[in-house]
Design a protein around this motif. Structure first.
Motif, PDB file in Angstrom:
ATOM      1  N   THR A   6       0.849  -1.193   0.000  1.00  0.00           N
ATOM      2  CA  THR A   6       0.000   0.000   0.000  1.00  0.00           C
ATOM      3  C   THR A   6       0.884   1.243   0.000  1.00  0.00           C
ATOM      4  O   THR A   6       1.762   1.369   0.848  1.00  0.00           O
ATOM      5  CB  THR A   6      -0.942   0.017   1.220  1.00  0.00           C
ATOM      6  OG1 THR A   6      -1.751  -1.161   1.185  1.00  0.00           O
ATOM      7  CG2 THR A   6      -1.847   1.237   1.204  1.00  0.00           C
ATOM      8  N   LYS A   8       0.761   5.216   0.459  1.00  0.00           N
ATOM      9  CA  LYS A   8      -0.012   6.413   0.785  1.00  0.00           C
ATOM     10  C   LYS A   8       0.485   7.533  -0.115  1.00  0.00           C
ATOM     11  O   LYS A   8       1.536   8.111   0.120  1.00  0.00           O
ATOM     12  CB  LYS A   8       0.162   6.764   2.269  1.00  0.00           C
ATOM     13  CG  LYS A   8      -0.747   5.938   3.183  1.00  0.00           C
ATOM     14  CD  LYS A   8      -0.540   6.258   4.639  1.00  0.00           C
ATOM     15  CE  LYS A   8      -1.191   7.562   5.043  1.00  0.00           C
ATOM     16  NZ  LYS A   8      -1.124   7.768   6.520  1.00  0.00           N
ATOM     17  N   THR A  10      -1.003  10.360  -0.593  1.00  0.00           N
ATOM     18  CA  THR A  10      -1.137  11.553   0.248  1.00  0.00           C
ATOM     19  C   THR A  10      -1.341  10.999   1.663  1.00  0.00           C
ATOM     20  O   THR A  10      -1.385   9.786   1.854  1.00  0.00           O
ATOM     21  CB  THR A  10      -2.359  12.422  -0.133  1.00  0.00           C
ATOM     22  OG1 THR A  10      -3.557  11.753   0.284  1.00  0.00           O
ATOM     23  CG2 THR A  10      -2.431  12.666  -1.645  1.00  0.00           C
ATOM     24  N   ASP A  11      -1.525  11.881   2.642  1.00  0.00           N
ATOM     25  CA  ASP A  11      -1.791  11.376   3.997  1.00  0.00           C
ATOM     26  C   ASP A  11      -3.086  10.580   4.053  1.00  0.00           C
ATOM     27  O   ASP A  11      -3.256   9.728   4.924  1.00  0.00           O
ATOM     28  CB  ASP A  11      -1.901  12.550   4.989  1.00  0.00           C
ATOM     29  CG  ASP A  11      -0.551  13.182   5.266  1.00  0.00           C
ATOM     30  OD1 ASP A  11       0.474  12.528   4.966  1.00  0.00           O
ATOM     31  OD2 ASP A  11      -0.524  14.321   5.762  1.00  0.00           O
ATOM     32  N   ASN A  12      -3.996  10.858   3.119  1.00  0.00           N
ATOM     33  CA  ASN A  12      -5.348  10.326   3.231  1.00  0.00           C
ATOM     34  C   ASN A  12      -5.842   9.514   2.046  1.00  0.00           C
ATOM     35  O   ASN A  12      -7.035   9.239   1.936  1.00  0.00           O
ATOM     36  CB  ASN A  12      -6.328  11.493   3.459  1.00  0.00           C
ATOM     37  CG  ASN A  12      -5.979  12.280   4.693  1.00  0.00           C
ATOM     38  OD1 ASN A  12      -5.868  11.707   5.778  1.00  0.00           O
ATOM     39  ND2 ASN A  12      -5.784  13.576   4.544  1.00  0.00           N
ATOM     40  N   PHE A  13      -4.937   9.160   1.144  1.00  0.00           N
ATOM     41  CA  PHE A  13      -5.340   8.440  -0.058  1.00  0.00           C
ATOM     42  C   PHE A  13      -4.168   7.617  -0.570  1.00  0.00           C
ATOM     43  O   PHE A  13      -3.017   8.026  -0.460  1.00  0.00           O
ATOM     44  CB  PHE A  13      -5.780   9.427  -1.155  1.00  0.00           C
ATOM     45  CG  PHE A  13      -6.310   8.749  -2.391  1.00  0.00           C
ATOM     46  CD1 PHE A  13      -7.517   8.075  -2.362  1.00  0.00           C
ATOM     47  CD2 PHE A  13      -5.589   8.785  -3.581  1.00  0.00           C
ATOM     48  CE1 PHE A  13      -8.009   7.447  -3.503  1.00  0.00           C
ATOM     49  CE2 PHE A  13      -6.076   8.162  -4.722  1.00  0.00           C
ATOM     50  CZ  PHE A  13      -7.289   7.494  -4.687  1.00  0.00           C
ATOM     51  N   GLY A  14      -4.491   6.450  -1.123  1.00  0.00           N
ATOM     52  CA  GLY A  14      -3.410   5.620  -1.645  1.00  0.00           C
ATOM     53  C   GLY A  14      -3.894   4.543  -2.581  1.00  0.00           C
ATOM     54  O   GLY A  14      -5.085   4.443  -2.898  1.00  0.00           O
ATOM     55  N   ILE A  15      -2.917   3.756  -3.044  1.00  0.00           N
ATOM     56  CA  ILE A  15      -3.235   2.588  -3.860  1.00  0.00           C
ATOM     57  C   ILE A  15      -2.756   1.350  -3.121  1.00  0.00           C
ATOM     58  O   ILE A  15      -1.868   1.423  -2.264  1.00  0.00           O
ATOM     59  CB  ILE A  15      -2.554   2.638  -5.249  1.00  0.00           C
ATOM     60  CG1 ILE A  15      -1.032   2.809  -5.115  1.00  0.00           C
ATOM     61  CG2 ILE A  15      -3.151   3.733  -6.100  1.00  0.00           C
ATOM     62  CD1 ILE A  15      -0.280   2.547  -6.410  1.00  0.00           C
ATOM     63  N   THR A  16      -3.339   0.208  -3.478  1.00  0.00           N
ATOM     64  CA  THR A  16      -2.947  -1.040  -2.836  1.00  0.00           C
ATOM     65  C   THR A  16      -2.927  -2.144  -3.884  1.00  0.00           C
ATOM     66  O   THR A  16      -3.792  -2.206  -4.757  1.00  0.00           O
ATOM     67  CB  THR A  16      -3.885  -1.343  -1.633  1.00  0.00           C
ATOM     68  OG1 THR A  16      -3.400  -2.483  -0.941  1.00  0.00           O
ATOM     69  CG2 THR A  16      -5.323  -1.571  -2.069  1.00  0.00           C
TER      70      THR A  16
END
Lengths: 275, 275
Positions: A6, A8, A10-16
């Motif tokens: 995973t 992040k 940004t602090d609040n969004f990511g890909i996994t």
């Protein structure tokens, strides 16, 4: 569920992404390097937890960084790639017969080593006779070069860790000095959704140094927001006024002659960052 | 870490977003509906676990679905939106003064209800006097319409659940029949990285029905791969040959007159899907 990588973004969004196995993991002298085999993207190189390249989507970034400036330049004989230790930009650069020499200056030799091992179809051309590989600091290399290159491509990581110097006005001024008279700079400059300030800053800095400054985009699904920007600074040549005769046939999966021009047509909120 | 929404966009890849709170969660008659407040994207509507729209990036999809066909049509007086219960496409449609009536046919009244409540800047224009809202089955509505609309926009979910009929050749044939003589269809047709087969199929189906068939793209960061496609079928008008005089000023954040044409210039691997 098993192992998932995973990021992040940004602090609040990511890909996994689901991971089959970890081929290699190491804290190098410069950064945390992981080579993962993912189900969706094939082998994936991450540095400090950020996706650098994957087997499935690498062609977008590498083609778009290389072919836009190389078709813009009238005779790109000597090309420098700063960073780019995976070798993907070099592979695309070598598709241009005008190129006599391609120099790669990568600060982290481990990136080259493990790309050759686990991303051979990306890194394989680093063995080409036209290629010179230097494991060295790109910032210092630029500072010591003068009128040496026709095109310089900055294939860096994000402006954290070893790449922080590569997003400064001083670096772009050094690049201008390291370029020959029709010289062209192209640099990856992140995405407009989360890094609008960075794009705006780099564009202004480049514009104060180069007579022709342009921003173009490409879709890279494993990079934040999927919309990536490249900033070009050019001493004499305009990428939007390339004579038809300069384009030649090329085997690509993303770049086309038509897309060359269309990639400079920006969504309004991105265009606003350049004004 | 707290609450995170994760969408598996494929079996092996997804996005994840930090959630401040869940405004509403409900199994409607048609699908699982969740209205989440996210840190990165503001309020986010998901259906069956898939992101439909968010406050921060909704403008891309809504502008690009509405303005491309509306500037292509010489006089779009009556527009139909199939799906699109969040109201975003309707809001953009109403920016065109030629439009006398905009009909929305959304199968799930709960989508409208909770969009009005939690996405007021998107759904607010559903109250406009030019708008007619029908809570009904779009497939049936199309089957029962003849030469009724100038432009039909299919703003559906993915081809699973209630939207499965909206990706069939029979549906596109019905749309052709429901359109007037210069009629234009535009449909969202997912992304080329994970759904290449779908795009290829829809493009061929539309091409067998409409004399002019075109594919265009837009960058939508919360949708799979960040690269979204729209398929246009048109009876007489070519979106690439819109007379300059037809464009008028419009307040947008993504669409521009220049991007209108550039959005049809496809990356090679996407272009290949249309050949």
């Amino acid at each position: 569920m098993g192992l998932w990588f995973t990021e992040k973004q940004t602090d609040n969004f990511g890909i996994t992404a689901k991971v089959k196995r970890t081929h290699h993991t190491e804290q190098t002298d410069f950064q945390q390097l992981d080579m993962l085999e993912t189900e969706e993207w094939g082998n994936m190189l991450t540095l400090d937890g950020m996706v650098m390249t994957t087997q499935k989507d690498e062609f977008v970034y590498h083609e778009m960084m290389a072919h836009i400036p190389l078709f813009t330049h009238p005779n790109p004989e000597h090309v420098l790639v700063v960073g780019g230790g995976d070798g993907g930009v070099i592979r695309e650069v070598l598709k241009h017969p005008e190129v006599k020499k391609a120099t790669l200056v990568e600060i982290d030799g481990k990136v080259i080593e493990y790309s050759k091992k686990f991303l051979p179809e990306i890194a394989g051309d680093l063995e080409d006779a036209r290629v010179e590989v230097k494991v060295d600091d790109g910032f210092m290399h630029i500072a010591q070069s003068e009128a040496a290159y026709d095109v310089i491509m900055v294939d860096s990581t994000e402006p954290v860790g070893p790449a922080v110097n590569l997003f400064t006005k001083g670096f772009y001024a050094g690049i201008s000095n390291a370029l020959k008279e029709d010289g062209i700079l192209v640099a990856q400059t992140d995405n407009p959704w989360f890094k609008a300030d960075l794009i705006q800053q780099v564009y202004q800095d480049v514009k104060e140094i180069f007579p022709v400054t342009r921003l173009y985009t490409a879709n890279i699904p494993t990079y934040p927001s999927g919309l990536w920007t490249f900033t070009m600074g050019s001493k004499t040549q305009d990428p939007l006024e390339v004579p038809e005769s300069r384009f030649h046939e090329l085997e690509t999966k993303y770049y086309t002659k038509e897309l060359h021009k269309a990639s400079f047509v920006l969504p309004k909120f991105v265009k606003d960052l350049t004004e």
